[in-house]
Each structure stands twice: as structure tokens, then as C-alpha cells.
Design an enzyme around this catalytic site. Structure first.
Site, mmCIF file in Angstrom:
data_model
loop_
_atom_site.group_PDB
_atom_site.id
_atom_site.type_symbol
_atom_site.label_atom_id
_atom_site.label_comp_id
_atom_site.label_asym_id
_atom_site.label_seq_id
_atom_site.Cartn_x
_atom_site.Cartn_y
_atom_site.Cartn_z
ATOM 1 N N SER A 188 47.401 72.251 -21.318
ATOM 2 C CA SER A 188 46.914 73.614 -21.475
ATOM 3 C C SER A 188 47.712 74.567 -20.581
ATOM 4 C CB SER A 188 45.409 73.656 -21.153
ATOM 5 O OG SER A 188 44.831 74.876 -21.526
ATOM 6 N N ASP B 229 44.791 72.385 -32.496
ATOM 7 C CA ASP B 229 44.647 72.951 -31.155
ATOM 8 C C ASP B 229 45.110 74.409 -31.159
ATOM 9 O OD1 ASP B 229 44.611 73.576 -28.475
ATOM 10 O OD2 ASP B 229 45.790 71.844 -27.837
ATOM 11 N N HIS C 277 41.439 71.141 -28.563
ATOM 12 C CA HIS C 277 42.205 71.242 -27.320
ATOM 13 C C HIS C 277 41.787 70.199 -26.286
ATOM 14 C CE1 HIS C 277 44.847 73.231 -24.535
ATOM 15 N NE2 HIS C 277 43.875 73.519 -23.685
#
EC number: 3.1.1.3
Length: 526
Positions: A340, A404, A497
């Protein structure tokens, strides 16, 4: 940038949700009032805001950030409460354990920062061991020797193919990326006891724009002496951290000369500047990090005021520590990784090393692996880095799982031109992986993708109940992960995610028989 590698231009375009109101946003979207839209911009070229207000997708970003900011305090409180309740439940061994401990007057109250206090991310995926067996020293030796073996470099084809084949290194990277969400004591315990490696340091760097020490990275080696592998892992987006999410959606850019334009929020997270003082980016990036963490601490005591804050940022802390480790471990190579926001910081860390012409350091870079990484800059940044980082062999791999949302932000459009670079390893919901230049469905909010994304979310929820029956107990998902997947029925891109998907992709992934882009095309640098 001049011949000495100094940044001489810091053009900028700052998008600030705080500069305008919801009414200004409404007037711009509904009434096409460019003046109201331009309130959200601040630029080095005063002609730019009106043009940007007309052309780009910035209203989506500003709207999301303004809505998120309304919930900043409740989200932080919810995060603390969730962390506490999960740890309270598990440390007392469930509901029956809580009742028993109350009766025996030995109820355990979790303490944040202790070695048994696990984050919410940690409860989404409770796996701590590396896949199969820990990567002990001789396996790290193999990783290094394989990377340097000329017989494996048939064009770039074999090197690319090795990215999927080198599961031990990929697994170490995703597990390190996941572990970065934990506190220092948990990180140290897992590195030493589960991975049998040597913990070096865990840093909390200062973000002066957000006035918080909220950027974290930890460093470890495969062994304390004569190490072969050094790993730097950056912490990603906190699930309850509204500033982190706003950073991911931020459109702001600052120009770094020939290196192109870079995401302002990520530079701020690295401690390399402040958007209200644009010259601070030039000052910090034109200053190389000292040769060790000891030297950094000495220099910070005598540094001028305009550099003291930069020395307290995670970039200088990590870079100085890395330089010291490379001196101590003459044969070591290093890997940078993150999930991330952590993925964005991992590749940005490498970019800054290149901009600062840290050639001796970069010569010992083995790989950069990022997972669910957002875009960090424009086309010019990718062009600047591509030949330097991925030639003569590819060292930067960007892993993306299915729908994602985070790798698809900040949005790319005709004005801001945020673009990825490097080699993308894309996994679908069945864990088939293939190499591509860009993940499919670049716009996460497109109506055309909504139906398929929701169907996939239902499949992923159902898959969470059967995966362990097919592949073993290691793949049994926690009830916290399944609850998160239920959220994915409404927001598919958010649930996709989860680090759970990336760990499973690395461990279960197999190469698609007929990839959309052939390895030969990738080898030719398509």
C-alpha cells in the site's frame, strides 16, 4: 537537475481539499464554475489552476478526501477500540476464557506496544511464519547467487520469469510488508523467533505536514555477521488512518527537474519537505544522507534549522542505516519492500537514491517488490527511472491483486498524468499471475467495471470458506478477514487491498498459460 545531481527546479501543483468548501465543489461540478474549482489549487504557474480545474478528475479526489476528513477522529477512535477489543478477546482466549479469567481474577488487559499486542491488519492475516521454512542464510546465498548468475540472463526473459519463480524472496517481502504494520516489539519478536534473522532497527519518521510521527520502516538482515541480505520494509496505509487514505488519493505534485514530478504527500511522508514551503523539497533532496545512523545523529545536532526536520524523517533514518550496514556487510545486497502506502515509499526511497546519485548504494540493490502500491509520479519520473532501475536487468516488480483499488490511484488523466513504471505482476482472483505494463481497469470507479468487481467480491467471500480445504490449514481465513470481505461486497476495491490476498497470491500463484503480454515482449522493454 545539474551535473552534480542537484535539483534546481521545484515547480508544483498543490491540490488542497481544505482551501475550498463543499459549496465550492458543488458549484464547480454542477454549475461548471471554474473559479470555484480553482480555489482548491495552488501552483507555481498561476495559469495552471484554471486549466486543471477544467480538465482533470480532481473533484473525485477532493470529494473523497473531504468526506474522509469528516470522520478522522471517529475513525481513529474506532481503530483504537478495534485493536483493543481484538487483543482483549484473543489474549484472554475467547469468550469462555474471558469469563473464566473474570472468575479467577486474572483478566488480561492488553497493552499497546507490547510484544503480544497485534494490529487489526495482523488479525486479518494471522500468519507469521515464512512459507515452508524460514529463509536461513544458505537460502539468502542462493537468492544473491541466482541474481548474479549470468547464465540466467537470457535477454531479460529468464530474469523476469525468475520474479515469479523466486517465491522465497517474494514471500519474505510480502511477509515483511505485512509485519511493518506491527509495533516494534512484535516486529523484533517475529524477525528473531519466527524468521531466525537479525533485527536491526524500527524507525518512526516525522511527517511535518501532518505534524505526526506516523511513517514507519524497519530493517533486518539474514544474519548478524557477514550478512548476504538486508531488507527495508515500509509500513502501509493504516486501515483507520484518514491522513494515510487522503495521502493515497492526493493529486498534488512537485517537479524535481529532470526526474519528473513526484507525489507531494509521499515526499512529505518520507520527511523530505512540506507543501507550505516548496523550497524545503529542494533543500532536503539536495542533501545526501550521512554514512551511518551514528553520523546522522551527530550531524543532526549541528545541522541548520532547515535540515533538522529532514534528518528526523524516515528517508534519512533508513538511508543512513542502510549505508552503515552495507559497509559492515561487504557481500550483502538489499531489498526494499512495502504494501500500500509502504509500497509507494519503497519505490520512492529508491528513486531518491537515484536522484541523489548514490551509485555505490544502488549497485547493491537486489530488488524492489511492492504490493498494492499507488502511483507515485508522472510519466517523466517513470522515464527517468526505467533505464536506471530496470536495465540491464529488471529489479523493480510491482505486484497487483485483481480489483485492488489502491494501485489505481491517484487517478491518471490528461492533466496530472500519474503513471506507474516498472514491471507489473498481476494476479487475478484465481491466483493466476502474468506480467503486464499496467494492471487492467485503470479507473477503479468506472461503471463498466462495477458489475464484474461485485461478482468477483462474492466469489472471494465464498473462496474464503473453501481455500483451506483445498490447500491446507495455512489458508484458513480468520473471521475478521471474512468480515472485511463482506465489506467488499459494497466496496470491492477496498477489500481486495487486504494483505491476505497478496500473501495467497505469492504462495499459490502460478503463471497464466497465455499471458496478455508475452515474456518476450517484456524482455524487449515494451
Amino acid at each position: 537537475m545539474d551535473d552534480a545531481g542537484k535539483i534546481t527546479s521545484t515547480s508544483h501543483l498543490i491540490v488542497s481539499p481544505d482551501e475550498g468548501t463543499f459549496l465550492d465543489l458543488f458549484k464547480h461540478i454542477v454549475l461548471s464554475d471554474l473559479g470555484s474549482g480553482a480555489k482548491f489549487f495552488r501552483a507555481s504557474d498561476q495559469r495552471v489552476p484554471a486549466t486543471a480545474a477544467y480538465y482533470s478528475r480532481w473533484p473525485v479526489s477532493v470529494f473523497i478526501c473531504k468526506i474522509l476528513q469528516l470522520f478522522q477522529m471517529p475513525a481513529a477512535m474506532l481503530g483504537h477500540l478495534t485493536d483493543f477489543l481484538l487483543n482483549f478477546y484473543y489474549q484472554n482466549h475467547g469468550f469462555l476464557g474471558i469469563l473464566r479469567n473474570i472468575f479467577l481474577i486474572r483478566l488480561k488487559i492488553p497493552k499497546r506496544g507490547e510484544a503480544d499486542f497485534i494490529s487489526t491488519i495482523g488479525y486479518l492475516d494471522s500468519r507469521m511464519d515464512l512459507h515452508g521454512t524460514p529463509m536461513v542464510s544458505h537460502q539468502a546465498d542462493e537468492v544473491i547467487s541466482n541474481a548474479d548468475n549470468p547464465s540466467l540472463k537470457e535477454g531479460h526473459n529468464s530474469k523476469i520469469k525468475g520474479a515469479l519463480g523466486n517465491r522465497s524472496l517474494m514471500d519474505l517481502c510480502i511477509m515483511a510488508s505485512k509485519l511493518a504494520y506491527e509495533n516494534t516489539k512484535v516486529v523484533e519478536r517475529v524477525v528473531a523467533e519466527h524468521w531466525k534473522m537479525h533485527f536491526v532497527a524500527d524507525y518512526g519518521g516525522m511527517n511535518y505536514f501532518q505534524d505526526a510521527r506516523n511513517t514507519h520502516a524497519f530493517i533486518f538482515c539474514d544474519k548478524p555477521k557477514d550478512a548476504n541480505l538486508i531488507v527495508i520494509s515500509f509500513r502501509g496505509t493504516g486501515p483507520f488512518s484518514i491522513p494515510n487514505w487522503c495521502t493515497d488519493f492526493d493529486f498534488s505534485l512537485v517537479g524535481l527537474g529532470d526526474a519528473g514530478s513526484v507525489h507531494v504527500g509521499f515526499l512529505e511522508a518520507m520527511g523530505l519537505g512540506h507543501r507550505n514551503s516548496i523550497s524545503s523539497f529542494e533543500t532536503s533532496i539536495n542533501t545526501k544522507s550521512p554514512g551511518s545512523i551514528t553520523e546522522l545523529r551527530k550531524e543532526s545536532e549541528m545541522a541548520p534549522d532547515h535540515l533538522v526536520w529532514a534528518y528526523d524523517g524516515v528517508y534519512f533514518l533508513a538511508a543512513s542505516t542502510l549505508k552503515g550496514l552495507l559497509k559492515d556487510h561487504k557481500n550483502a545486497k538489499f531489498v526494499v519492500t512495502g504494501h500500500s502506502l509502504g509500497g509507494a515509499l519503497a519505490i520512492l526511497f529508491t528513486c531518491i537514491l537515484e536522484i541523489q546519485q548514490e551509485t555505490e548504494v544502488l549497485d547493491r540493490l537486489l530488488n524492489v517488490y511492492t504490493f498494492g502500491q499507488p502511483r507515485i509520479g508522472n510519466y517523466n519520473l517513470g522515464y527517468f527511472m526505467q533505464n536506471r532501475l530496470n536495465f540491464p536487468e529488471r529489479r523493480y516488480f510491482r505486484v497487483v491483486y485483481c480489483n485492488d483499488m489502491v494501485p489505481r490511484v491517484p487517478f491518471d488523466d490528461v492533466f496530472f498524468t500519474f503513471e506507474h513504471f516498472g514491471t507489473c505482476i498481476y494476479y487475478d482472483s484465481r491466483f493466476f499471475g502474468y506480467f503486464t505494463k499496467e494492471e487492467p481497469s485503470r479507473n477503479p470507479f468506472g461503471i463498466e467495471n462495477a458489475i464484474s468487481a461485485h461478482i468477483t467480491a462474492w466469489w472471494e467471500l465464498w473462496r474464503s470458506f473453501i481455500l483451506n480445504h483445498v490447500y491446507g490449514a495455512e489458508y484458513k481465513e480468520t473471521w475478521e478477514s471474512r468480515m472485511f470481505r463482506i465489506l467488499g461486497l459494497f466496496l470491492p476495491g477496498v477489500a481486495a487491498h487486504s494483505p491476505v490476498n497478496y500473501v495467497n497470491s505469492v504462495r499459490l500463484g502460478r503463471e497464466l498459460a497465455i499471458p496478455l503480454m508475452s515474456l518476450k515482449m517484456m524482455a524487449q522493454g515494451y
